[in-house]
Scaffold this motif. Structure first.
Motif, short mmCIF file in Angstrom:
data_model
loop_
_atom_site.label_atom_id
_atom_site.label_comp_id
_atom_site.label_asym_id
_atom_site.label_seq_id
_atom_site.Cartn_x
_atom_site.Cartn_y
_atom_site.Cartn_z
N SER A 14 -8.09 -4.02 -4.19
CA SER A 14 -8.25 -3.45 -4.85
C SER A 14 -7.64 -2.08 -4.94
CB SER A 14 -9.05 -3.33 -5.71
OG SER A 14 -9.88 -2.46 -5.67
N LYS A 15 -7.56 -1.82 -3.62
CA LYS A 15 -7.09 -0.73 -3.15
C LYS A 15 -6.20 -1.47 -2.69
CE LYS A 15 -11.08 2.64 -1.84
NZ LYS A 15 -11.69 3.23 -0.48
N LEU A 16 -5.40 -2.27 -2.16
CA LEU A 16 -3.79 -2.59 -2.05
C LEU A 16 -3.14 -3.82 -3.32
CD1 LEU A 16 -4.91 -4.06 2.28
CD2 LEU A 16 -4.06 -1.19 1.75
N ASN A 17 -4.10 -3.34 -3.86
CA ASN A 17 -3.23 -4.71 -4.47
C ASN A 17 -3.54 -5.80 -4.51
OD1 ASN A 17 -2.06 -4.63 -7.86
ND2 ASN A 17 -0.73 -4.06 -7.45
N VAL A 18 -3.80 -6.52 -3.67
CA VAL A 18 -4.35 -7.83 -3.77
C VAL A 18 -4.94 -8.97 -5.00
CG1 VAL A 18 -4.48 -9.85 -1.58
CG2 VAL A 18 -3.55 -7.08 -1.25
N HIS A 19 -4.30 -9.39 -5.56
CA HIS A 19 -5.37 -10.25 -6.17
C HIS A 19 -5.06 -11.37 -6.13
CE1 HIS A 19 -6.77 -6.02 -8.43
NE2 HIS A 19 -5.24 -5.80 -8.28
N LEU A 20 -4.34 -11.72 -5.33
CA LEU A 20 -3.80 -13.49 -5.57
C LEU A 20 -4.46 -13.82 -4.17
CD1 LEU A 20 -0.01 -12.93 -7.05
CD2 LEU A 20 -1.97 -13.50 -8.16
N CYS A 21 -4.47 -15.31 -3.90
CA CYS A 21 -5.19 -16.20 -3.05
C CYS A 21 -4.74 -17.14 -2.63
CB CYS A 21 -6.51 -15.86 -2.59
SG CYS A 21 -7.69 -16.72 -1.34
N LEU A 38 4.48 -15.32 5.58
CA LEU A 38 4.58 -13.23 4.96
C LEU A 38 4.80 -12.63 5.92
CD1 LEU A 38 0.24 -13.58 4.02
CD2 LEU A 38 2.46 -14.36 2.67
N ARG A 39 5.46 -11.41 5.01
CA ARG A 39 6.39 -10.47 5.85
C ARG A 39 4.99 -9.18 6.20
NH1 ARG A 39 10.88 -8.83 2.63
NH2 ARG A 39 9.16 -8.19 0.78
N LYS A 40 4.92 -8.35 7.57
CA LYS A 40 4.36 -7.84 7.46
C LYS A 40 2.17 -7.64 7.36
CE LYS A 40 6.85 -3.75 5.30
NZ LYS A 40 7.31 -3.14 4.15
N SER A 41 2.24 -8.94 8.17
CA SER A 41 0.97 -9.40 7.84
C SER A 41 -0.24 -9.01 8.46
CB SER A 41 0.50 -11.36 8.04
OG SER A 41 1.18 -11.39 9.40
N GLU A 42 -1.10 -8.84 8.00
CA GLU A 42 -2.55 -7.92 9.30
C GLU A 42 -3.69 -8.80 9.08
OE1 GLU A 42 -5.06 -3.72 9.05
OE2 GLU A 42 -2.93 -4.40 7.48
N ASP A 46 -12.18 -11.91 11.21
CA ASP A 46 -11.83 -12.48 11.82
C ASP A 46 -13.32 -13.12 11.60
OD1 ASP A 46 -13.02 -11.13 13.13
OD2 ASP A 46 -10.90 -11.80 15.16
N ASN A 47 -14.25 -13.32 11.29
CA ASN A 47 -15.66 -13.67 11.20
C ASN A 47 -16.03 -14.84 11.18
OD1 ASN A 47 -19.18 -13.18 11.93
ND2 ASN A 47 -18.43 -13.13 9.59
N ARG A 48 -16.61 -15.72 12.08
CA ARG A 48 -16.51 -17.17 11.87
C ARG A 48 -16.83 -17.85 11.88
NH1 ARG A 48 -22.55 -17.45 8.78
NH2 ARG A 48 -23.56 -15.48 9.94
N GLY A 49 -15.05 -17.96 11.62
CA GLY A 49 -13.48 -18.72 11.58
C GLY A 49 -12.65 -18.78 10.76
N LEU A 50 -13.26 -17.54 9.56
CA LEU A 50 -13.00 -16.85 8.60
C LEU A 50 -11.95 -16.34 8.11
CD1 LEU A 50 -16.60 -17.29 6.76
CD2 LEU A 50 -15.14 -19.35 6.62
N LEU A 51 -10.83 -17.03 9.27
CA LEU A 51 -9.81 -16.09 9.20
C LEU A 51 -9.12 -15.44 7.79
CD1 LEU A 51 -7.36 -17.40 11.97
CD2 LEU A 51 -9.59 -15.90 12.36
N CYS A 52 -8.58 -14.53 7.44
CA CYS A 52 -8.24 -14.05 6.78
C CYS A 52 -6.24 -12.64 7.16
CB CYS A 52 -9.12 -13.11 5.69
SG CYS A 52 -10.33 -14.08 4.40
N TYR A 53 -5.87 -12.75 6.64
CA TYR A 53 -4.57 -11.79 6.38
C TYR A 53 -4.06 -11.52 4.72
CZ TYR A 53 -4.01 -14.15 11.17
OH TYR A 53 -4.55 -14.90 12.76
N ILE A 54 -3.56 -10.65 5.52
CA ILE A 54 -2.26 -9.77 4.37
C ILE A 54 -1.67 -9.63 4.85
CG2 ILE A 54 -2.85 -7.78 2.81
CD1 ILE A 54 -5.86 -7.21 2.73
N GLY A 55 -0.24 -9.70 3.49
CA GLY A 55 0.77 -9.69 3.79
C GLY A 55 2.18 -9.56 2.24
N PRO A 62 1.77 -8.08 -2.85
CA PRO A 62 1.21 -8.21 -1.55
C PRO A 62 0.09 -9.62 -2.14
CG PRO A 62 0.59 -6.53 -2.87
CD PRO A 62 1.80 -6.80 -2.82
N ILE A 63 -0.26 -10.24 -1.02
CA ILE A 63 -1.14 -11.14 -1.20
C ILE A 63 -2.22 -11.16 0.36
CG2 ILE A 63 0.95 -12.35 -2.75
CD1 ILE A 63 0.68 -14.49 -0.44
N ILE A 64 -3.54 -12.52 -0.03
CA ILE A 64 -4.01 -12.55 0.68
C ILE A 64 -4.42 -14.31 1.02
CG2 ILE A 64 -5.96 -12.36 -0.80
CD1 ILE A 64 -8.27 -11.89 2.13
N ALA A 65 -4.07 -14.50 2.60
CA ALA A 65 -4.26 -15.95 2.86
C ALA A 65 -5.81 -16.02 3.58
CB ALA A 65 -3.24 -16.22 3.93
#
Length: 266
Positions: A14-21, A38-42, A46-55, A62-65
């Motif tokens: 929410s601090k990054l205004n990410v609400h879509l996945c 995605l641009r600027k992905s970060e 990477d816990n237990r194979g549950l990768l999450c990137y914000i870009g 901004p979204i999360i994959a």
């Protein structure tokens, strides 16, 4: 507060205004979305194979994959924690096996509902509780996909817990399917069910109960109606192309929300 499995704080998104996945079962697909689309992905988990990137999308949104893992139990954990973190829209981007003979490998399927045969969903809502997608989101995704790909279908899937028995697969470690699983594909053909997959039914029930928006788009990589497992080798030839088109369709739908072309009512 740190989320138990995604390993970021509950207010981080929410601090990054990410609400879509964009949610994928396969961590390699999540990584590909981040690196290719995605641009600027970060990488933020990477816990237990549950990768999450914000870009950011091409429009700067901004979204999360995120990675759900295989099947409903893992999906239920990830989706619950995404909802806790303030995610309001989830589009599942996956692969699937077609049940109907008119749906060939290489097609796309947008599911607006599921025949939900998943144990995890029973802990979310009663069996008879409908497993349905958000109608406006699903309709927009279907029309968006049709503008990208020539072969797109819209309908109900069978969302099951097992890859082998629950999808009437023969020629594996279990040569003796239960009677209720023998003839399953033909039964589902008569019920106008389009495809098999393993996450959407629980996702849809969670969306309705938790009050967020969800839908699903999958690339067809196997012809389950053929009864010939050799036909599934075709997936190696079309999986990259069909995955690209599912991702592009989902991203354009998220951008339709940002641009105001798609208004979702809570």
């Amino acid at each position: 507060m740190l989320l138990n499995h995604l390993n970021f704080t509950i207010d981080f998104l929410s601090k990054l205004n990410v609400h879509l996945c964009l949610l994928s079962g396969d961590p390699s697909r999540t990584r590909m979305i981040a690196e290719k689309y995605l641009r600027k992905s970060e990488l933020v988990c990477d816990n237990r194979g549950l990768l999450c990137y914000i870009g950011e999308t091409s429009l700067g949104m901004p979204i999360i994959a995120a990675t759900s893992g295989m099947g409903a139990p893992s999906t239920s954990i990830v989706v619950n924690e995404l909802a806790q973190a303030g995610i309001e829209v989830i589009i599942r981007v996956g692969t699937t096996g077609s049940i109907q003979k008119y749906i060939a490998p290489g097609s796309l399927i947008v599911n607006y509902a599921s025949l939900c045969k998943q144990g995890a969903a029973k802990d979310i809502a009663p069996n008879e509780y409908p497993s349905v997608a958000s109608p406006l989101l699903s309709t927009d995704l279907y029309h968006t996909a049709k503008g990208i790909h020539p072969s797109v279908y819209f309908g109900i899937n069978a969302s099951v817990d097992t890859f082998y028995e629950g999808q009437e697969r023969y020629g594996n470690a279990n040569p003796h399917l239960l009677r209720k699983q023998q003839g399953l594909i033909q039964e589902y053909q008569h019920l106008n069910i389009l495809n098999f997959e393993m996450e959407t039914g629980t996702l849809f029930k969670m969306a309705s109960v938790y009050k967020f928006h969800a839908t699903s788009i999958c690339g067809v990589v196997a012809a389950r109606y053929s009864g010939n497992e050799e036909s599934e080798k075709i997936m190696h030839n079309i999986v990259d192309d069909v995955t690209d088109k599912t991702i592009l369709s989902a991203l354009k739908t998220l951008e339709n929300i940002q641009s105001g072309k798609l208004i979702l009512n809570n």
